[in-house]
Design a protein around this motif. Structure first.
Motif, short mmCIF file in Angstrom:
data_model
loop_
_atom_site.label_atom_id
_atom_site.label_comp_id
_atom_site.label_asym_id
_atom_site.label_seq_id
_atom_site.Cartn_x
_atom_site.Cartn_y
_atom_site.Cartn_z
N ASN A 64 -14.81 -19.15 -33.60
CA ASN A 64 -13.96 -19.53 -32.45
C ASN A 64 -13.51 -18.45 -31.62
OD1 ASN A 64 -11.32 -18.34 -33.76
ND2 ASN A 64 -11.74 -19.95 -35.36
N THR A 65 -12.81 -18.48 -30.40
CA THR A 65 -12.60 -17.70 -29.59
C THR A 65 -11.40 -16.65 -29.92
OG1 THR A 65 -11.41 -19.14 -28.25
CG2 THR A 65 -13.71 -18.69 -27.59
N ASP A 66 -10.76 -17.34 -30.90
CA ASP A 66 -9.41 -16.27 -31.31
C ASP A 66 -9.99 -15.02 -32.06
OD1 ASP A 66 -7.71 -18.24 -30.42
OD2 ASP A 66 -7.28 -19.06 -32.35
N HIS A 67 -11.22 -14.94 -32.40
CA HIS A 67 -11.85 -13.75 -32.93
C HIS A 67 -12.81 -13.22 -32.20
CE1 HIS A 67 -9.42 -14.74 -36.71
NE2 HIS A 67 -10.21 -16.19 -36.47
N SER A 68 -13.34 -11.82 -32.19
CA SER A 68 -14.29 -11.21 -31.63
C SER A 68 -15.56 -10.97 -32.52
CB SER A 68 -13.85 -10.09 -31.08
OG SER A 68 -13.52 -8.93 -31.79
N ARG A 69 -15.54 -11.61 -33.90
CA ARG A 69 -16.68 -11.15 -34.58
C ARG A 69 -17.88 -12.07 -34.56
NH1 ARG A 69 -14.83 -8.04 -38.87
NH2 ARG A 69 -16.53 -8.95 -40.01
N PHE A 70 -17.75 -13.35 -34.04
CA PHE A 70 -18.94 -14.25 -34.04
C PHE A 70 -19.84 -14.22 -32.96
CE2 PHE A 70 -21.18 -18.28 -34.05
CZ PHE A 70 -21.17 -18.60 -35.65
N PRO A 71 -20.97 -13.89 -33.33
CA PRO A 71 -22.16 -13.73 -32.31
C PRO A 71 -22.73 -15.04 -31.53
CG PRO A 71 -23.15 -13.73 -34.51
CD PRO A 71 -21.71 -13.81 -34.63
N PHE A 72 -21.92 -15.63 -30.73
CA PHE A 72 -22.21 -16.61 -30.07
C PHE A 72 -23.64 -16.86 -29.52
CE2 PHE A 72 -17.55 -17.21 -30.43
CZ PHE A 72 -17.62 -18.47 -31.20
N GLU A 73 -23.86 -15.83 -28.63
CA GLU A 73 -25.11 -15.71 -28.16
C GLU A 73 -26.49 -15.97 -28.75
OE1 GLU A 73 -26.50 -16.29 -24.77
OE2 GLU A 73 -24.16 -17.21 -24.62
N HIS A 74 -26.18 -14.89 -29.96
CA HIS A 74 -27.41 -15.03 -30.95
C HIS A 74 -27.53 -16.26 -31.66
CE1 HIS A 74 -29.03 -10.92 -30.69
NE2 HIS A 74 -28.02 -10.39 -30.91
N PHE A 75 -26.05 -16.80 -32.03
CA PHE A 75 -26.33 -18.29 -32.84
C PHE A 75 -26.84 -19.29 -31.90
CE2 PHE A 75 -24.84 -21.56 -35.77
CZ PHE A 75 -24.96 -20.84 -36.99
N ALA A 76 -26.68 -19.00 -30.68
CA ALA A 76 -27.14 -20.33 -29.68
C ALA A 76 -28.65 -20.09 -29.79
CB ALA A 76 -26.71 -20.04 -28.19
N ARG A 77 -29.22 -18.99 -29.72
CA ARG A 77 -30.69 -18.76 -29.98
C ARG A 77 -31.28 -19.32 -31.32
NH1 ARG A 77 -29.95 -12.96 -27.38
NH2 ARG A 77 -29.35 -13.39 -25.13
N PHE A 78 -30.55 -18.89 -32.19
CA PHE A 78 -30.64 -19.26 -33.55
C PHE A 78 -30.85 -20.85 -33.71
CE2 PHE A 78 -28.66 -20.11 -37.92
CZ PHE A 78 -29.87 -19.57 -38.78
N ARG A 79 -29.89 -21.52 -33.11
CA ARG A 79 -29.91 -23.01 -33.31
C ARG A 79 -31.61 -23.50 -32.64
NH1 ARG A 79 -25.40 -26.67 -34.08
NH2 ARG A 79 -26.53 -27.83 -32.37
N VAL A 80 -31.67 -22.89 -31.44
CA VAL A 80 -32.76 -23.44 -30.54
C VAL A 80 -34.18 -23.13 -31.72
CG1 VAL A 80 -34.27 -22.90 -28.73
CG2 VAL A 80 -31.86 -22.98 -28.51
N MET A 81 -34.00 -22.07 -32.22
CA MET A 81 -35.36 -21.72 -32.96
C MET A 81 -35.36 -22.92 -34.37
SD MET A 81 -35.59 -17.57 -32.70
CE MET A 81 -36.08 -17.11 -31.24
N LEU A 82 -34.29 -23.31 -34.55
CA LEU A 82 -34.11 -24.55 -35.84
C LEU A 82 -34.47 -25.56 -35.10
CD1 LEU A 82 -30.98 -23.04 -37.65
CD2 LEU A 82 -33.14 -22.77 -38.47
#
Length: 290
Positions: free
Chosen positions: A264-282
């Motif tokens: 979520n946006t309350d933290h700066s730890r999550f790699p949202f852009e990478h995870f979006a690409r990860f989902r596409v590859m799945l």
């Protein structure tokens, strides 16, 4: 074929499975065939079971912490860093170094650059590194932030592993890298799936799936399997936790007190852009709408 070990003249002993397990994957497979592995992994303390003490013994058998790779498409893999001796299990999104968009900064969808905390180079030699590991969730006994996956994401990883059994070979020179079977990956990942507190139907269905896998493995009887599944697949303690979808970040999980999830946006730890690409590859939408 069983290997015999001759101890004394006329004395023959068969080595145990633990003695024969030499590679990290063999040691992990032997450990996962025991009840205490899953009870320790689920932080189960029923009937006086000391999961921390059991974790210490598991860690000795595994010869220290173990890195469990769950390979998927392209530059991405999930990597579970399991440290049973301290009851700490971290799930990482691992990004191979040859991917030319890898950096400690990730381009956001709005064209700006957001720093992602916790992006560590995965290497023993600074001159010969292989990729970045982004922690997306972890379980421990103090400040846990485990819920980072949707159920369909965990299923997609498992489906890809079944379809591509030879995607990744662990480093033979490493004493703690290994992979697992798709069935074991599903059990391990189920611990990190976020369920909304009101999603009783999904929660029950996913617990039943986990319990069924334990029974098929022969590790637990149905009643025990159900109890362990209830320990592993749980909703957050806050009633307002929910999945929401952002045009910028895609799926996010959280509530007013969102410290139980990094996604979520309350933290700066999550790699949202990478995870979006990860989902596409799945084979999933990168950033589904609503």
């Amino acid at each position: 074929m069983r290997v015999m070990v001759r101890m004394m003249p006329g004395e023959i002993r068969y080595p145990s499975g633990d003695e024969m397990a030499k590679k990290p994957g063999d040691r992990l497979e032997a450990a996962m065939a025991r009840r205490r592995f899953w009870r320790a992994y689920a932080f189960d303390d029923a009937d006086g079971f000391n999961f921390e003490r059991a974790g210490g013994r598991i860690d000795e058998k595994l010869k220290g912490g173990v890195r469990i790779f769950m390979p998927v498409a392209g530059p991405y893999r999930l990597r579970l860093d399991a440290s049973f001796d301290v009851a700490l299990h971290e799930l990482n999104l691992y990004v191979a170094a040859e991917y030319d968009d890898v950096d400690e900064e990730v381009d956001d969808a709005d064209g700006e650059v957001d720093e992602v905390e916790g992006a560590e180079k995965d290497t023993d030699d600074w001159e010969d590194w292989t990729g970045y590991a982004y922690e997306i969730g972890h379980w421990d006994q103090a400040r846990w932030h485990p819920w980072c996956l949707r159920w369909e994401e965990a299923q997609a990883v498992v489906a890809y592993m079944r379809a591509n059994p030879s995607t990744y070979e662990p480093n033979e020179d490493s004493d703690n890298e290994c992979t697992v079977s798709p069935d074991m990956a599903m059990l391990l990942l189920s611990r990190f799936v976020g369920h909304e507190p009101g999603d009783t139907e999904g929660l029950e269905a996913h617990r039943a799936q986990v319990a069924g896998q334990f029974v098929r493995m022969g590790v637990f009887d149905p009643a025990q399997a159900r109890r362990i599944a209830e320990n592993m697949v749980i909703p957050p303690p806050e009633d307002d936790f929910t999945w929401t979808c952002s045009d910028t970040h895609g799926w996010m999980f959280g509530g007013a007190y969102s410290c139980y999830s990094n996604r979520n946006t309350d933290h700066s730890r999550f790699p949202f852009e990478h995870f979006a690409r990860f989902r596409v590859m799945l084979g999933l939408d990168a950033k589904p709408r609503g």
